[in-house]
Design a protein around this motif. Structure first.
Motif, PDB file in Angstrom:
ATOM      1  N   ILE A 116       4.531 -14.189  -8.494  1.00 60.77           N
ATOM      2  CA  ILE A 116       3.593 -13.214  -8.009  1.00 60.77           C
ATOM      3  C   ILE A 116       3.680 -13.071  -6.682  1.00 60.77           C
ATOM      4  N   SER A 117       3.455 -11.909  -6.537  1.00 56.56           N
ATOM      5  CA  SER A 117       3.330 -12.009  -4.810  1.00 56.56           C
ATOM      6  C   SER A 117       2.782 -11.270  -4.306  1.00 56.56           C
ATOM      7  N   TRP A 118       1.718 -10.579  -3.357  1.00 59.78           N
ATOM      8  CA  TRP A 118       0.749  -9.700  -3.113  1.00 59.78           C
ATOM      9  C   TRP A 118       0.664  -9.575  -1.562  1.00 59.78           C
ATOM     10  N   SER A 119       0.222  -8.363  -1.329  1.00 64.56           N
ATOM     11  CA  SER A 119       0.020  -7.774   0.130  1.00 64.56           C
ATOM     12  C   SER A 119      -0.826  -6.620   0.403  1.00 64.56           C
ATOM     13  N   PRO A 120      -2.389  -6.900   0.886  1.00 64.03           N
ATOM     14  CA  PRO A 120      -3.138  -6.205   1.220  1.00 64.03           C
ATOM     15  C   PRO A 120      -2.071  -4.857   1.478  1.00 64.03           C
ATOM     16  N   ALA A 121      -3.380  -3.732   1.600  1.00 58.94           N
ATOM     17  CA  ALA A 121      -1.909  -2.199   2.026  1.00 58.94           C
ATOM     18  C   ALA A 121      -2.747  -2.040   2.774  1.00 58.94           C
ATOM     19  N   HIS A 122      -1.774  -1.462   4.133  1.00 55.60           N
ATOM     20  CA  HIS A 122      -2.297  -0.578   5.025  1.00 55.60           C
ATOM     21  C   HIS A 122      -1.592   0.446   5.004  1.00 55.60           C
ATOM     22  N   VAL A 123      -3.196   1.857   4.859  1.00 56.29           N
ATOM     23  CA  VAL A 123      -2.602   3.176   4.968  1.00 56.29           C
ATOM     24  C   VAL A 123      -2.520   3.599   6.620  1.00 56.29           C
ATOM     25  N   ARG A 124      -1.707   4.106   6.889  1.00 49.43           N
ATOM     26  CA  ARG A 124      -1.124   4.671   7.678  1.00 49.43           C
ATOM     27  C   ARG A 124      -0.808   5.919   7.602  1.00 49.43           C
ATOM     28  N   GLY A 125      -1.128   7.480   8.035  1.00 48.83           N
ATOM     29  CA  GLY A 125      -0.760   8.530   8.197  1.00 48.83           C
ATOM     30  C   GLY A 125       0.128   8.901   6.906  1.00 48.83           C
ATOM     31  N   GLY A 126      -0.868   8.528   5.644  1.00 50.26           N
ATOM     32  CA  GLY A 126      -0.761   8.539   4.683  1.00 50.26           C
ATOM     33  C   GLY A 126       0.378   7.957   4.037  1.00 50.26           C
ATOM     34  N   LYS A 127       0.348   7.080   4.491  1.00 54.61           N
ATOM     35  CA  LYS A 127       1.564   5.888   3.910  1.00 54.61           C
ATOM     36  C   LYS A 127       1.608   4.643   3.914  1.00 54.61           C
ATOM     37  N   ILE A 128       1.741   4.002   3.105  1.00 53.64           N
ATOM     38  CA  ILE A 128       1.666   2.777   2.397  1.00 53.64           C
ATOM     39  C   ILE A 128       2.080   1.392   3.146  1.00 53.64           C
ATOM     40  N   TYR A 129       1.626   0.721   3.957  1.00 54.26           N
ATOM     41  CA  TYR A 129       2.428  -0.289   4.623  1.00 54.26           C
ATOM     42  C   TYR A 129       1.966  -1.719   3.990  1.00 54.26           C
ATOM     43  N   ILE A 130       3.028  -2.915   4.158  1.00 59.79           N
ATOM     44  CA  ILE A 130       2.735  -3.740   3.463  1.00 59.79           C
ATOM     45  C   ILE A 130       3.474  -4.995   4.530  1.00 59.79           C
ATOM     46  N   GLU A 131       2.829  -6.031   4.243  1.00 59.98           N
ATOM     47  CA  GLU A 131       2.895  -6.748   4.808  1.00 59.98           C
ATOM     48  C   GLU A 131       3.636  -8.202   4.478  1.00 59.98           C
ATOM     49  N   SER A 132       5.459  -7.993   5.322  1.00 61.08           N
ATOM     50  CA  SER A 132       6.579  -8.287   4.713  1.00 61.08           C
ATOM     51  C   SER A 132       6.325 -10.007   4.434  1.00 61.08           C
ATOM     52  N   ARG A 133       6.005 -10.443   4.786  1.00 58.80           N
ATOM     53  CA  ARG A 133       5.893 -12.610   4.989  1.00 58.80           C
ATOM     54  C   ARG A 133       4.424 -11.793   3.666  1.00 58.80           C
ATOM     55  N   LYS A 134       3.755 -12.012   3.033  1.00 58.60           N
ATOM     56  CA  LYS A 134       3.178 -12.333   1.796  1.00 58.60           C
ATOM     57  C   LYS A 134       3.819 -11.099   0.555  1.00 58.60           C
ATOM     58  N   LEU A 135       4.600  -9.904   0.685  1.00 59.23           N
ATOM     59  CA  LEU A 135       5.562  -9.820  -0.258  1.00 59.23           C
ATOM     60  C   LEU A 135       6.689  -9.491  -0.053  1.00 59.23           C
ATOM     61  N   ARG A 136       6.980 -10.404   0.137  1.00 61.73           N
ATOM     62  CA  ARG A 136       9.013 -10.781   0.292  1.00 61.73           C
ATOM     63  C   ARG A 136      10.224 -10.362  -0.121  1.00 61.73           C
ATOM     64  N   ASN A 137       9.481  -9.922  -1.638  1.00 62.61           N
ATOM     65  CA  ASN A 137      11.156  -9.607  -2.149  1.00 62.61           C
ATOM     66  C   ASN A 137      10.481  -8.572  -2.965  1.00 62.61           C
ATOM     67  N   ILE A 138      10.826  -7.418  -3.152  1.00 59.40           N
ATOM     68  CA  ILE A 138      10.850  -6.396  -4.526  1.00 59.40           C
ATOM     69  C   ILE A 138      12.099  -6.135  -4.837  1.00 59.40           C
ATOM     70  N   ARG A 139      12.034  -6.478  -7.063  1.00 56.99           N
ATOM     71  CA  ARG A 139      13.344  -6.744  -7.280  1.00 56.99           C
ATOM     72  C   ARG A 139      14.311  -6.915  -6.019  1.00 56.99           C
ATOM     73  N   ASN A 140      14.723  -7.955  -5.517  1.00 55.89           N
ATOM     74  CA  ASN A 140      15.216  -8.371  -4.766  1.00 55.89           C
ATOM     75  C   ASN A 140      15.861  -7.698  -3.839  1.00 55.89           C
ATOM     76  N   VAL A 141      14.891  -6.577  -3.494  1.00 60.40           N
ATOM     77  CA  VAL A 141      14.926  -6.372  -1.785  1.00 60.40           C
ATOM     78  C   VAL A 141      14.151  -6.751  -0.900  1.00 60.40           C
ATOM     79  N   LYS A 142      14.687  -7.655  -0.222  1.00 60.98           N
ATOM     80  CA  LYS A 142      14.003  -8.421   1.234  1.00 60.98           C
ATOM     81  C   LYS A 142      13.034  -7.735   2.212  1.00 60.98           C
ATOM     82  N   THR A 143      11.614  -7.343   1.996  1.00 59.28           N
ATOM     83  CA  THR A 143      11.463  -6.953   2.802  1.00 59.28           C
ATOM     84  C   THR A 143      10.931  -6.622   4.061  1.00 59.28           C
ATOM     85  N   SER A 144      11.437  -7.886   5.002  1.00 59.34           N
ATOM     86  CA  SER A 144      11.721  -7.950   5.416  1.00 59.34           C
ATOM     87  C   SER A 144      13.408  -7.209   6.719  1.00 59.34           C
ATOM     88  N   ASP A 145      14.217  -7.634   5.560  1.00 64.97           N
ATOM     89  CA  ASP A 145      15.241  -6.741   6.311  1.00 64.97           C
ATOM     90  C   ASP A 145      15.176  -5.300   6.262  1.00 64.97           C
TER      91      ASP A 145
END
Length: 179
Positions: A116-145
């Motif tokens: 389980i991992s989570w990130s605060p949601a940061h909304v900018r211009g109607g888009k949601i952004y996540i912190e890659s150091r907190k939510l590192r992987n989603i379905r084998n996709v590295k957010t830092s990539d």
């Protein structure tokens, strides 16, 4: 009477499987609970490893700090199914302390199996952004990539697009409401 017990057992198994289902969702944290080992719902990890034979000497060293749970009011489901309007995420507290916090704004939570991992949601211009150091992987996709900005933020829709393109055929669904 045996039919009632069997039906109850089947229902219990079905509920436990549904609660362990993989999901990526947005929501608001309703509460965070920290429990000491041995409390109800937080089994002592050393007790589970205790030898069954009487008189056996053994030592158990564990650096965990107990268990934590985070109750999230579901606002939007991106992958999987939330299983209702509220989802409770549970995990052990590791040596670095609790990872769930009472974040008053929207959070993005990812559960894949026991991870389980989570990130605060940061909304900018109607888009949601996540912190890659907190939510590192989603379905084998590295957010830092995906090239986080100077604040370590990555657009969630970019991550979901990469998940959709994954060779294993996993598909992302962007849904509003509760699923």
């Amino acid at each position: 009477m045996n039919h009632v017990r069997l039906a109850a057992l089947v229902l219990l198994v079905a509920m436990s499987q549904a609660s362990a289902q993989d999901v990526l969702l947005a929501g608001k944290v309703q509460r965070v609970v920290l429990l000491a080992y041995g409390a109800q719902g937080c089994p002592d990890p050393c007790e589970a490893r205790k030898p069954q034979s009487a008189g056996t000497q053994w030592v158990c060293i564990h650096n965990g700090g107990g268990c934590e749970s985070m109750e999230v009011q579901v606002e939007q489901v991106f992958l999987g199914e939330a299983g209702g309007p509220t989802r409770v995420f549970k995990q052990g507290i590791g040596e670095w302390g609790p990872r769930f916090t009472e974040w008053r704004r929207q959070v993005i939570v990812n559960q894949e199996g026991d991870s389980i991992s989570w990130s605060p949601a940061h909304v900018r211009g109607g888009k949601i952004y996540i912190e890659s150091r907190k939510l590192r992987n989603i379905r084998n996709v590295k957010t830092s990539d995906l090239g986080p900005d100077e604040n370590d933020l990555v657009a969630l829709d970019s991550v979901l697009e990469r998940v959709r393109q994954a060779p294993d055929g996993q598909r992302a669904r962007k849904e509003s409401g509760h699923k």
